[in-house]
Design a protein around this motif. Structure first.
Motif, PDB file in Angstrom:
ATOM      1  N   HIS A 179       0.831  -1.206   0.000  1.00  0.00           N
ATOM      2  CA  HIS A 179       0.000   0.000   0.000  1.00  0.00           C
ATOM      3  C   HIS A 179       0.867   1.259   0.000  1.00  0.00           C
ATOM      4  O   HIS A 179       0.584   2.226  -0.731  1.00  0.00           O
ATOM      5  CB  HIS A 179      -0.915  -0.013   1.222  1.00  0.00           C
ATOM      6  N   GLU A 180       1.930   1.250   0.811  1.00  0.00           N
ATOM      7  CA  GLU A 180       2.833   2.402   0.846  1.00  0.00           C
ATOM      8  C   GLU A 180       3.515   2.600  -0.503  1.00  0.00           C
ATOM      9  O   GLU A 180       3.684   3.739  -0.964  1.00  0.00           O
ATOM     10  CB  GLU A 180       3.876   2.208   1.943  1.00  0.00           C
ATOM     11  N   GLU A 184       2.289   1.770  -3.392  1.00  0.00           N
ATOM     12  CA  GLU A 184       1.279   2.323  -4.299  1.00  0.00           C
ATOM     13  C   GLU A 184       1.096   3.817  -4.070  1.00  0.00           C
ATOM     14  O   GLU A 184       1.012   4.600  -5.024  1.00  0.00           O
ATOM     15  CB  GLU A 184      -0.047   1.588  -4.103  1.00  0.00           C
ATOM     16  N   GLN A 185       1.029   4.217  -2.784  1.00  0.00           N
ATOM     17  CA  GLN A 185       0.875   5.636  -2.477  1.00  0.00           C
ATOM     18  C   GLN A 185       2.086   6.445  -2.945  1.00  0.00           C
ATOM     19  O   GLN A 185       1.947   7.546  -3.492  1.00  0.00           O
ATOM     20  CB  GLN A 185       0.668   5.832  -0.964  1.00  0.00           C
ATOM     21  N   ILE A 203       1.899   6.863  -6.607  1.00  0.00           N
ATOM     22  CA  ILE A 203       0.923   7.905  -6.955  1.00  0.00           C
ATOM     23  C   ILE A 203       1.539   9.290  -6.771  1.00  0.00           C
ATOM     24  O   ILE A 203       1.393  10.186  -7.616  1.00  0.00           O
ATOM     25  CB  ILE A 203      -0.347   7.751  -6.097  1.00  0.00           C
ATOM     26  N   GLN A 204       2.257   9.478  -5.647  1.00  0.00           N
ATOM     27  CA  GLN A 204       2.903  10.768  -5.404  1.00  0.00           C
ATOM     28  C   GLN A 204       3.972  11.056  -6.453  1.00  0.00           C
ATOM     29  O   GLN A 204       4.120  12.197  -6.907  1.00  0.00           O
ATOM     30  CB  GLN A 204       3.517  10.782  -4.001  1.00  0.00           C
TER      31      GLN A 204
END
Length: 202
Positions: free
Chosen positions: A60-61, A63-64, A67-68
């Protein structure tokens, strides 16, 4: 005793209780092993669960972060695209540095800055003046948002009355000025010497 192949053997168990005692002893010895095995199995399950949760959180991190990264790349791309028109604007500004219209805008900003922000600030750039005026407007808007609605309505009424008063005074001043000009023209006409009569030659 029993015989087998002409050999005599003696029985190890002479009483039924002996076999039961052995089973009981074996059970007592195996019980801690079973409990330890169960405990070890629970620990392994917890470890597997922790590993799975950690992997999920890390995914999840990731993926985030991705995205950033994508957002930052888009922002960099946008800023790069803006760079060319900004450079063109800067070149145009340098070429038009002595443009009277730009000088008039600068003077208007300076008058507004000295009237509503700081009256005795010297040597500040026009851009900084404009930024300070913008911050002042934002501060005033925040103050208005925190004010009571009835107070805002009263202030609006007072402002409208003040505007009408100023407009009325300006109108009276213009009328007074026009009347003074008319009186001056009339006075000049009455005080001027008469034109000499021109005699006709027959």
């Amino acid at each position: 005793l029993f015989s087998h192949n002409n050999k005599n053997y003696s029985l190890y168990f002479t009483k039924p209780e002996q076999l039961l005692d052995i089973f009981t002893e074996m059970e007592d010895k195996s019980l801690p092993l079973v409990e330890k095995s169960q405990y070890t199995s629970e620990i392994l399950d917890k470890i597997h669960s922790t590993i799975n949760n950690t992997i999920t959180e890390q995914n999840h991190e990731v993926e985030q972060l991705q995205i950033q990264i994508d957002q930052l790349e888009e922002l960099v791309k946008y800023e790069i695209e803006r760079e060319i028109p900004c450079q063109n604007t800067l070149i145009h500004y340098k070429n038009e540095k002595n443009d009277p219209f730009i000088e008039q805008i600068k003077q208007s900003i300076e008058i507004l800055y000295k009237k509503h922000v700081i009256s005795d600030d010297i040597g500040i750039s026009t851009i900084h003046m404009l930024q300070t005026i913008e911050n002042k407007i934002k501060s005033l808007l925040n103050t208005i948002e925190q004010m009571d609605s009835s107070s805002i309505m009263e202030a609006e009424k007072f402002r409208e009355i003040a505007i009408r008063t100023i407009e009325r005074q300006e109108k009276l001043r213009q009328e007074k000025l026009m009347n003074e000009l008319k009186h001056q023209k009339a006075f000049l006409r009455t005080s001027a010497p008469p034109y000499p009569k021109v005699l006709s030659v027959e």
